[in-house]
Design a protein around this motif. Sequence first.
Motif, mmCIF file in Angstrom:
data_model
loop_
_atom_site.group_PDB
_atom_site.id
_atom_site.type_symbol
_atom_site.label_atom_id
_atom_site.label_comp_id
_atom_site.label_asym_id
_atom_site.label_seq_id
_atom_site.Cartn_x
_atom_site.Cartn_y
_atom_site.Cartn_z
ATOM 1 N N THR C 29 0.054 -2.196 -1.621
ATOM 2 C CA THR C 29 -0.635 -3.070 -1.990
ATOM 3 C C THR C 29 -2.013 -2.001 -3.153
ATOM 4 O OG1 THR C 29 -2.040 -3.562 -0.563
ATOM 5 C CG2 THR C 29 -0.183 -5.100 -0.998
ATOM 6 N N THR C 30 -2.413 -1.002 -2.347
ATOM 7 C CA THR C 30 -3.426 -0.439 -3.191
ATOM 8 C C THR C 30 -2.925 0.405 -4.428
ATOM 9 O OG1 THR C 30 -4.452 -0.063 -1.148
ATOM 10 C CG2 THR C 30 -5.564 0.953 -2.850
ATOM 11 N N LYS C 32 -0.024 -0.376 -6.177
ATOM 12 C CA LYS C 32 0.225 -1.342 -6.955
ATOM 13 C C LYS C 32 -1.101 -1.670 -8.043
ATOM 14 C CE LYS C 32 2.694 -4.866 -5.520
ATOM 15 N NZ LYS C 32 3.289 -6.386 -5.415
ATOM 16 N N GLY C 33 -2.313 -1.693 -7.388
ATOM 17 C CA GLY C 33 -3.451 -2.158 -8.001
ATOM 18 C C GLY C 33 -4.072 -0.952 -8.734
#
Lengths: 190, 391, 173
Positions: C29-30, C32-33
């Motif tokens: 998720t990090t 992707k961000g």
Amino acid sequence: MHKELVDLINSNIPEAKAVFNEATDPKADASITVEASSILKLASWLRTNDHMPFNVLQCISGVDYLEYMEVCYILAHFDLNTPRELILKVKLTDRVNPNLDSIVEVYPAADFQERECYDMFGVSFNNHPDHRRILCPDDWKGFPLRKDYVPAKDYNGMLVYPDNKMNFEDREFIVRQNMIKKAQEKASES
Amino acid sequence: MQSRWDIGEPEPRTINKATEQLKSELLTLNMGPQHPATHGVLRIEIWTDSEVVAHAIPHLGYLHRCMEKHSENMDYRAVIPFVDRLDYLAAMNMEWNYVMAVEKMLGTEVPRRAELLRIMVAELQRIGSHLMAFGTYALDLGAFTPFLYAFDYREKILRLFEEVSGARLLYNYYWIGGLWNDWTDDQLDRVAHFCDEMEEEAKKYHELVSMNKIFVERTANVGVMSVQDCFDFGATGPVLRGAGFKWDLRKNKTYGLYNEFDFDIPIGTGEQGVPGDCWNRYIVRMKEVVESIKIIRQCLEKLEPGSVMAKVPKIIKLPKGEVYVRTECPRGELGMHLVAQEGEKSPYRLKVKSPCFTHVSMLPRVAPGQMIADFVASVGSIDIVLGEVDR
Amino acid sequence: MNNFNTPAPHYETGSVKDYFSGLYKGITTTAKGMWITFKYVWAVKPVSIEYPEVREVLPERSRMRLFNDVLNCISCTQCAMACPVDCIYIASEKLPEGAEIKKTSNGQPIRLKLTQFVIDEALCCYCGLCTTVCPTECLTHTHDYEFSQYTIDGMKYDYLAPDVIAWRDRIVK
């Protein structure tokens, strides 16, 4: 809905002496007036009864009519099938030290709302857990939203209406012009 | 509740008589009036036992401007700039509530085009307010990037509002009987273009922030307010919907022309964490942005040419009576209790029941047991604007 | 250990599987961000307006500083009565007898002599109520937003002063 509720209240809690106030104008809202001394019993009945419960207290608003004060409790029932609303009024004839029972045990939302009513109107609530002013500073004198409220001239050494910020010369320009004219006429006469 | 921290009572050890008399106290911290994370001048007195909060006592009144007393001396029309300044981040919704209260007592019939434009403008304002809430909430938790992304899109909304009403934040746009100015066709085209852009952007925020593991760990299971708590304290809006109860005034007690529109009410389902925690309140706001875009698009289709202002007397005087009008504002349910006397030019009493005032009263219930960082997350998730709390 | 009956915070202890799945989720998720943020290096045009070298053109309805065209004012004092904060101070007197009655630009006769027209722009809340009630439309909002002064008294604009009247040609169309 109001008439049915008035009958239910009067049969369950007779000391409330509920009265239905029909609005004088059809566009305004109707309300129910009850006796001040029965408010705590009535609040717990309104929250817990089975026929017409009201599970949320939304607002407590005070209104100062000059001969008496009114505290309006605005209740609602949040239910997806049978929502309803109610304005419940309590009349307080003592303007010097109005007094009511606090309904914080029944509706915890009343905590901040009653503190505001005390702050603005001076209505003291018995058995309130934290009975002090909420919006005005704690040592403010007077109750601002009363109709006969006059602010004190100073607060802890600070002037309430300082002269240099009131724009007096601009507001009284025409008065001063007239005074100057009169003085000039007097000077030219004499 | 068994937790890692429960290691039981330690055995009393006394090195000497002095340590027997050692006591520990709760530490008082002021999450003071000047603080980057309290969204205004809110002072919360926190009593902490090492890092865990024991009590939290909010002190209000730093932004009290006596708006209710001022409104007793103004014309009905002149109260509208005062009402704007209550929740200055969602001013259009505030104005709509007050104007609805006055129109209900007057009995004016607002033209259809004005009603549809009111809905469109209120939903645009709702998107703007939720973008602000999202940006500042992420900033509170330490994420610096989403703040400026959100403010870029909020700036587009503010520019649209500046073209139609003349001001960016405090509009004085909703007038008694309709609206001040009409929208031209190319302004409406720009609204449609904005909707398309915003839909893409909302997906981007979902990927950037909502599912980010750090954000989820910070906000899930934190600051849980159950549905019964919300009823006890009178919470409404995203706080109540985040707890799982599907109550929205636009559907349950329709006002304006909302019954002609087709939209959903998002609730917090516990996708991450439990319903009623900060993550669910946050995701309700994000989903509401998408629903608002749907409403704006339907509104643009339904618009027809017409006038936007009804005929209202030059000096407005209301009949004797009182009315309590509720609308759904981005932060909750705003209520205005308007008491009028016969033949007076100004309201006799205007009481504003602001949603943030009731939500701040929930903080002492939510705080005990949280770490200070969790408390900051809870305060941010309620989305307070002090202008409304203190009036 | 806990002397004050503070409720203890609730944290769950996880298993080894939770540790690795949490690690995986955290990294993905990090990443992707950060990819979204990284795209801003080349793919997005900057939106900042470099003020003061570049100034934005304001929409025509913008409500910035007020301007009053006193030669067209009929001293009806509607603006002073409509103002919510009482920041307009107007004084007028009757014309001397036999004086010529001029007309405003939209044909209304001027029957009073205006002796004072001061607006305290520091008090003004820029709501626009005064401009809507003006019958001759002499009171308007300009697009000027850069009018800060060193003293509060400097924010009082006297529209009868000769240098302000000279601005009329620049502002009134």
